[in-house]
Design a protein around this motif. Structure first.
Motif, PDB file in Angstrom:
ATOM      1  N   GLN A  69       0.831  -1.193   0.000  1.00  0.00           N
ATOM      2  CA  GLN A  69       0.000   0.000   0.000  1.00  0.00           C
ATOM      3  C   GLN A  69       0.876   1.257   0.000  1.00  0.00           C
ATOM      4  O   GLN A  69       1.780   1.400   0.823  1.00  0.00           O
ATOM      5  CB  GLN A  69      -0.924   0.023   1.230  1.00  0.00           C
ATOM      6  N   ASP A  70       0.589   2.147  -0.937  1.00  0.00           N
ATOM      7  CA  ASP A  70       1.271   3.444  -1.013  1.00  0.00           C
ATOM      8  C   ASP A  70       0.496   4.443  -0.155  1.00  0.00           C
ATOM      9  O   ASP A  70      -0.690   4.700  -0.395  1.00  0.00           O
ATOM     10  CB  ASP A  70       1.329   3.916  -2.470  1.00  0.00           C
ATOM     11  N   LEU A  71       1.160   4.996   0.848  1.00  0.00           N
ATOM     12  CA  LEU A  71       0.495   5.890   1.793  1.00  0.00           C
ATOM     13  C   LEU A  71       0.519   7.348   1.350  1.00  0.00           C
ATOM     14  O   LEU A  71      -0.015   8.222   2.051  1.00  0.00           O
ATOM     15  CB  LEU A  71       1.154   5.764   3.174  1.00  0.00           C
ATOM     16  N   VAL A 101      -4.204   6.557   1.669  1.00  0.00           N
ATOM     17  CA  VAL A 101      -4.505   5.408   2.528  1.00  0.00           C
ATOM     18  C   VAL A 101      -4.120   5.762   3.958  1.00  0.00           C
ATOM     19  O   VAL A 101      -2.975   6.143   4.233  1.00  0.00           O
ATOM     20  CB  VAL A 101      -3.749   4.161   2.050  1.00  0.00           C
ATOM     21  N   SER A 102      -5.080   5.647   4.847  1.00  0.00           N
ATOM     22  CA  SER A 102      -4.820   5.929   6.258  1.00  0.00           C
ATOM     23  C   SER A 102      -4.648   4.641   7.075  1.00  0.00           C
ATOM     24  O   SER A 102      -3.978   4.650   8.109  1.00  0.00           O
ATOM     25  CB  SER A 102      -5.970   6.765   6.848  1.00  0.00           C
ATOM     26  N   ASP A 103      -5.260   3.543   6.634  1.00  0.00           N
ATOM     27  CA  ASP A 103      -5.151   2.249   7.326  1.00  0.00           C
ATOM     28  C   ASP A 103      -4.883   1.175   6.280  1.00  0.00           C
ATOM     29  O   ASP A 103      -5.794   0.746   5.562  1.00  0.00           O
ATOM     30  CB  ASP A 103      -6.443   1.950   8.088  1.00  0.00           C
ATOM     31  N   PRO A 104      -3.627   0.714   6.155  1.00  0.00           N
ATOM     32  CA  PRO A 104      -3.307  -0.269   5.112  1.00  0.00           C
ATOM     33  C   PRO A 104      -4.082  -1.571   5.239  1.00  0.00           C
ATOM     34  O   PRO A 104      -4.408  -2.213   4.228  1.00  0.00           O
ATOM     35  CB  PRO A 104      -1.802  -0.496   5.300  1.00  0.00           C
ATOM     36  N   ALA A 107      -7.563  -0.956   3.936  1.00  0.00           N
ATOM     37  CA  ALA A 107      -7.495  -0.743   2.497  1.00  0.00           C
ATOM     38  C   ALA A 107      -7.284  -2.048   1.745  1.00  0.00           C
ATOM     39  O   ALA A 107      -7.659  -2.168   0.568  1.00  0.00           O
ATOM     40  CB  ALA A 107      -6.365   0.244   2.169  1.00  0.00           C
ATOM     41  N   THR A 108      -6.694  -3.044   2.426  1.00  0.00           N
ATOM     42  CA  THR A 108      -6.445  -4.344   1.787  1.00  0.00           C
ATOM     43  C   THR A 108      -7.630  -5.284   1.921  1.00  0.00           C
ATOM     44  O   THR A 108      -8.028  -5.965   0.961  1.00  0.00           O
ATOM     45  CB  THR A 108      -5.187  -4.987   2.386  1.00  0.00           C
TER      46      THR A 108
END
Length: 313
Positions: A69-71, A101-104, A107-108
């Motif tokens: 994930q790219d933050l 993205v605040s929470d990987p 987000a996944t």
């Protein structure tokens, strides 16, 4: 002998492949994560950890990186879509989402594709908000539409592990016929403002001209008034001066009468003036009536000399 050699070669190849796989897996278990990036690690199909920036070593054959994930903040283009305003005018709207993205983990696992989900939700929200506005208001309420989309996306983003920073509407395109009508309306409004501005300017010009004329008349009347005042003051000063001179003359005559020989001097002066007046009367076509007794000087002076003096003054 050849059979043994083939078996040895086969075993050697198998062990070589296993050794190579182990070496490769060992190298793959070493992960270096860059800044603003997160790796999702699963162990035997179950979420294990989130790897942040730095150096990490995984357990070979057990730990697997399933997502990266790219933050950093990213932009997502929202393709053009057709919307209907409250007054049933079709417009085409597109925009762009700025999010990160605040929470990987969410987000996944929280959504299959948060980018696609955010784009779809932005489109549906835009259609809903524009449906409550008239066409003219859609151009004026861009900020309100954008804020409504941001609020909706952030509420949904709590479960997706994303945060929407802002949403910008790029274009609102009505049909060509509506654009022509709007341009004509704008031109009409512009001409109306020009006419009103011209009328207001003419009004101000007339007011300024009338005020100038009024001030000119006031100045002229003030000047005439001041002139009359000055003339009246001049005549009054002249009358006062004559009165003062007459009073001084009378005072001198009165002073001369009370002195010794003053009365005789006055009579002599009046006699001279009488004779002079008679001489002047002789030059004119004038009839003069004298008293019967010319030897009475007092009566003669009283009858003629004083009257002539009054006429001469």
């Amino acid at each position: 002998m050849s059979g043994i050699n083939l078996i040895d070669l086969f075993n050697f190849a198998v062990w070589g492949i296993l050794f190579l796989a182990i070496v490769v897996q060992l190298f793959r278990s070493i992960r270096i994560v860059s800044t603003r990036t997160a790796l999702i690690v699963e162990r035997l199909g179950k979420y294990q950890a989130t790897l942040g920036p730095g150096f990490h070593v995984l357990m070979p054959f057990i730990d697997v990186v399933t997502a990266t994930q790219d933050l950093r903040e990213e932009t997502i283009d929202v393709p053009p879509q057709e919307c209907f305003s409250k007054d049933e005018v079709k417009v085409e709207v597109d925009g762009v989402i700025y999010m990160s993205v605040s929470d990987p983990v969410k987000a996944t696992y929280g959504v299959t594709d948060y980018r696609f989900a955010a784009m779809q939700l932005a489109q549906t929200t835009t259609r809903s908000v524009i449906g409550t506005l008239d066409l003219d208001k859609t151009f004026e309420e861009r900020d309100m539409i954008s804020q409504a989309v941001v609020d909706t996306l952030n509420r949904a983003g709590q479960g997706w592990g994303v945060h929407v920073h802002r949403y910008e509407i790029k274009n609102i395109k009505p049909p060509a016929t509506v654009q022509d009508a709007m341009e004509k309306q704008v031109n009409a409004e512009r001409e109306k403002r020009a006419i009103l501005a011209g009328a207001e300017g003419d009004k101000q010009s007339r007011i300024s001209t009338s005020e100038g004329t009024m001030r000119e008349l006031i100045n002229l009347s003030e000047g005439e008034r001041q002139r009359l005042i000055n003339e009246a003051e001049g005549r009054a000063a002249e009358i006062l001066a004559l009165a003062g001179a007459t009073a001084a003359s009378i005072e001198k005559i009165g002073g001369a009468l009370v002195q010794e020989g003053g009365e005789q001097a006055i009579k002599l002066k009046l006699s001279e003036k009488l004779i002079g007046n008679i001489e002047h009367l002789a030059d004119r076509d004038t009839s003069v009536i004298f008293p019967a007794n010319l030897t009475d000087m007092d009566q003669l002076l009283q009858a003629l000399g004083l009257r002539i003096e009054e006429k001469s003054t």
